[in-house]
Every structure is written in C-alpha cells, then in structure tokens.
Write a protein that holds these residues in place. Sequence first.
Motif, PDB file in Angstrom:
ATOM      1  N   LYS A 139       0.824  -1.215   0.000  1.00  0.00           N
ATOM      2  CA  LYS A 139       0.000   0.000   0.000  1.00  0.00           C
ATOM      3  C   LYS A 139       0.857   1.263   0.000  1.00  0.00           C
ATOM      4  N   ASN A 140       2.114   1.164   0.420  1.00  0.00           N
ATOM      5  CA  ASN A 140       2.982   2.342   0.449  1.00  0.00           C
ATOM      6  C   ASN A 140       3.604   2.631  -0.922  1.00  0.00           C
ATOM      7  N   THR A 141       3.296   1.804  -1.927  1.00  0.00           N
ATOM      8  CA  THR A 141       3.786   2.069  -3.295  1.00  0.00           C
ATOM      9  C   THR A 141       2.570   2.157  -4.223  1.00  0.00           C
ATOM     10  N   THR A 142       2.458   1.249  -5.174  1.00  0.00           N
ATOM     11  CA  THR A 142       1.366   1.298  -6.156  1.00  0.00           C
ATOM     12  C   THR A 142       0.119   0.545  -5.705  1.00  0.00           C
ATOM     13  N   GLY A 143       0.258  -0.329  -4.709  1.00  0.00           N
ATOM     14  CA  GLY A 143      -0.865  -1.177  -4.302  1.00  0.00           C
ATOM     15  C   GLY A 143      -1.074  -2.366  -5.220  1.00  0.00           C
ATOM     16  N   LYS A 144      -0.239  -2.489  -6.253  1.00  0.00           N
ATOM     17  CA  LYS A 144      -0.351  -3.579  -7.228  1.00  0.00           C
ATOM     18  C   LYS A 144       0.623  -4.696  -6.885  1.00  0.00           C
ATOM     19  N   ARG A 145       0.249  -5.898  -7.285  1.00  0.00           N
ATOM     20  CA  ARG A 145       1.154  -7.050  -7.205  1.00  0.00           C
ATOM     21  C   ARG A 145       1.164  -7.712  -8.565  1.00  0.00           C
ATOM     22  N   HIS A 146       2.267  -7.570  -9.281  1.00  0.00           N
ATOM     23  CA  HIS A 146       2.469  -8.291 -10.530  1.00  0.00           C
ATOM     24  C   HIS A 146       3.023  -9.654 -10.137  1.00  0.00           C
ATOM     25  N   CYS A 147       2.177 -10.653 -10.206  1.00  0.00           N
ATOM     26  CA  CYS A 147       2.529 -12.022  -9.830  1.00  0.00           C
ATOM     27  C   CYS A 147       3.049 -12.722 -11.084  1.00  0.00           C
ATOM     28  N   ILE A 148       4.348 -12.943 -11.142  1.00  0.00           N
ATOM     29  CA  ILE A 148       4.996 -13.379 -12.374  1.00  0.00           C
ATOM     30  C   ILE A 148       5.561 -14.784 -12.231  1.00  0.00           C
ATOM     31  N   ASN A 149       5.354 -15.604 -13.244  1.00  0.00           N
ATOM     32  CA  ASN A 149       5.961 -16.928 -13.293  1.00  0.00           C
ATOM     33  C   ASN A 149       7.470 -16.749 -13.455  1.00  0.00           C
ATOM     34  N   GLY A 150       8.248 -17.335 -12.557  1.00  0.00           N
ATOM     35  CA  GLY A 150       9.697 -17.210 -12.629  1.00  0.00           C
ATOM     36  C   GLY A 150      10.279 -17.727 -13.935  1.00  0.00           C
ATOM     37  N   VAL A 151       9.676 -18.763 -14.482  1.00  0.00           N
ATOM     38  CA  VAL A 151      10.169 -19.351 -15.724  1.00  0.00           C
ATOM     39  C   VAL A 151       9.984 -18.390 -16.911  1.00  0.00           C
ATOM     40  N   ALA A 152       9.150 -17.377 -16.751  1.00  0.00           N
ATOM     41  CA  ALA A 152       8.931 -16.386 -17.806  1.00  0.00           C
ATOM     42  C   ALA A 152      10.025 -15.320 -17.823  1.00  0.00           C
TER      43      ALA A 152
END
Length: 159
Positions: A139-152
Amino acid sequence: MNKIVSFLILVFLASCAGKAQDSSEDNKNYKITKTASQWKKELTPAQYSVLREAGTERPFSSPLDKNKKVGTFVCAACKTPLYASKDKFDSGTGWPSFDRSIKENVLLDTDYKIGYARTELKCNTCGSHLGHSFDDGPKNTTGKRHCINGVALKFIAKK
C-alpha cells in the motif's frame, strides 16, 4: 413495466454478445512474432507452457522468487527488460512479485480462462504470458502485485 424489463434484457444480451472476451493478442502486432514450432525450439517445455500457452508454474518452484540481487528481470523469450529489482517484493505467494513494471514493456490484457476477468500481464514485445496483476500489493507504493511466473523471466545482474 414490460418496456423496462425488455430494455434491461436487451442491454444484458448486447453486453454478452460483445467482443470483451477477445484477447488483445488477436489484434496486436508484436515486434517479435514466431510460429509455435519456432518458439518450441527456443524455449524449454516449462517456458513454452507458461509463455506461449499461458500456463502457471508451481508456487515456490522458481529460484527467482527469493532473488534479492540488484539487476533487471527480462522476458525469457525475447530479452525485453520487464522489471527492475528495486520494484520486487516478497509477497509470500511463491512467485516473483513486483509492484510495477518497466514503463510500456508489459501489456495489460484481460483473460477469462478461469471463468471471470483477471488482468493478464504480457510482454509487449513478443506477447508472451508472464502472469497476472492483483490489487493486494504494498500500500505504500502502487498497491499492485504483478505475480509473475519465474520461468517467464531471466535475471541480468547489474555490473
């Protein structure tokens, strides 16, 4: 009363018949395009499953999830810089998580693969599936979570 009900039914049917569920990949011309067989030759089976078929790797299976080194995370398919290490955080989900991407290098799309709309994240250069965006980030930044596959991703350490 019948006119109102008829109008509401027409509005509902019109919204269902729209193209909202069409993927932008069908309409976007990416800088890098290859056939499925070309991608299969260049990517590992796990990378192909995630990047080209929108698969998901098992949580806690990627060493990039705990990577705390300084550098840049690039697309495993085309090497486009996607995420800076300064924007990575430990979400506890088992996938590398970032609160933002490198400007204009990640495309936000909508996918309905599990029955409801989610924000899909794709490489803006080659169209590869990376993961999804959620609104439960710091919440102290963008409030977003880019949940990324490590293999990508591939990590390039800063020199």
